[in-house]
Design a protein around this motif. Structure first.
Motif, PDB file in Angstrom:
ATOM      1  N   LYS A  32       0.816  -1.222   0.000  1.00  0.00           N
ATOM      2  CA  LYS A  32       0.000   0.000   0.000  1.00  0.00           C
ATOM      3  C   LYS A  32       0.845   1.266   0.000  1.00  0.00           C
ATOM      4  N   TYR A  33       1.950   1.255   0.761  1.00  0.00           N
ATOM      5  CA  TYR A  33       2.718   2.472   0.969  1.00  0.00           C
ATOM      6  C   TYR A  33       4.005   2.542   0.154  1.00  0.00           C
ATOM      7  N   ASP A  38       0.731  -5.122  -5.072  1.00  0.00           N
ATOM      8  CA  ASP A  38       0.478  -6.166  -4.083  1.00  0.00           C
ATOM      9  C   ASP A  38       0.993  -7.497  -4.625  1.00  0.00           C
ATOM     10  N   THR A 115      -6.786  -1.340   5.728  1.00  0.00           N
ATOM     11  CA  THR A 115      -5.894  -0.583   6.600  1.00  0.00           C
ATOM     12  C   THR A 115      -6.542  -0.295   7.945  1.00  0.00           C
TER      13      THR A 115
END
Length: 269
Positions: A32-33, A38, A115
């Protein structure tokens, strides 16, 4: 998937799998960051297999004792032999995860990669870990383990299908509630990972080879190799740490990371 992507994933996996901080949660957050995509469930499992190999090599004496005593007693549940008893209790403790894992595979797990969910679970279970680690006895060892204790730890392991919980964290927490000392319950938690990861790995590689995805298989092998290196290092450092200290640093880390994720998820930062 680039080689450096595999390297960073293995670094994250290896350093978090056996620490009570949630390796699966970190792998999801890594995607995600960062600019990387993914990695998906198959590479996740390959990374866990590298960790499994590290556990087997680090605890090879204990695993050898279990196998030798099982062979000597013709794999019968002769619980007066410590190796046989431990092997069967690990097997019994694994059964709940097999059932719940099958259900999760059927209903799907995409909803768990949230999240907000990871943030809340990091915080909630860190508080529970701190309470169990500081308020309960630390006298029991693996020689004292009972079937009831093993099943309690096994059912607790099922909660780790939700990223952010931490498989090692929740099993260690349950073990601390039951009165086991820090290094002994950490050892049981790591040994408990062996059958579950082994079964998941066989299923994943069967699916890959059936699909003819050779390139994906090569990436999986790379993930296993790097994950093994970092996992072995993490196990060594973890076991040394627990002989002298508590889980407080991990509790603080989980609370800080969980707070950041929730602030981000709710648009506060």
């Amino acid at each position: 998937m680039a080689d450096m992507h595999i390297f960073w994933l293995a670094l994250v996996q290896g350093l978090t799998e056996f620490l009570p901080v949630s390796s699966s949660g970190h792998l999801i957050l890594f995607a995600k960051y960062t600019s990387y995509a993914d990695q998906g469930q198959v590479i996740d499992i390959a990374l866990h297999i590298g960790s499994l190999i590290a556990v087997v090599l680090y605890f090879w004496r204990t695993i050898k004792q279990m196998l030798v005593e099982l062979w000597q007693h013709r794999f019968l549940p002769y619980f007066k032999a410590d190796g046989v008893k431990l092997a069967y209790y690990i097997l019994f403790a694994t059964l709940p995860a097999i059932v719940i894992g099958g259900i999760m595979k059927y209903v799907g797990t995409e909803w768990t990669r949230s999240t907000k969910l990871i943030g809340w679970l990091l915080i909630v279970y860190s508080i529970i870990l701190w309470f169990a680690d500081t308020k309960f006895s630390t006298r029991k060892t693996l020689k004292d383990i009972t079937l009831f204790d093993a099943l309690c730890i096994g059912f607790a392991q099922c909660m780790a299908f939700l990223p952010g919980t931490s498989r090692s964290g929740i099993t260690i927490t349950m073990g601390r509630f039951l009165g086991y000392n820090r290094s002994e319950v950490a050892k049981f938690s790591m040994l408990l990972s062996v059958p579950a990861i082994f079964a998941a790995g066989i299923l994943a590689f069967y699916e890959i080879t059936q699909g003819g995805e050779i390139a994906r298989l090569v990436m999986a092998y790379q993930a296993i190799a790097w994950s093994f290196v970092f996992s072995f290092l993490a196990i060594f450092l973890m076991m040394q740490w627990l002989r002298r200290a508590t889980y407080l640093p991990f509790v603080i880390y989980r609370i800080l990371l969980g707070s950041f994720l929730l602030l981000d998820a709710y648009g506060a930062i």
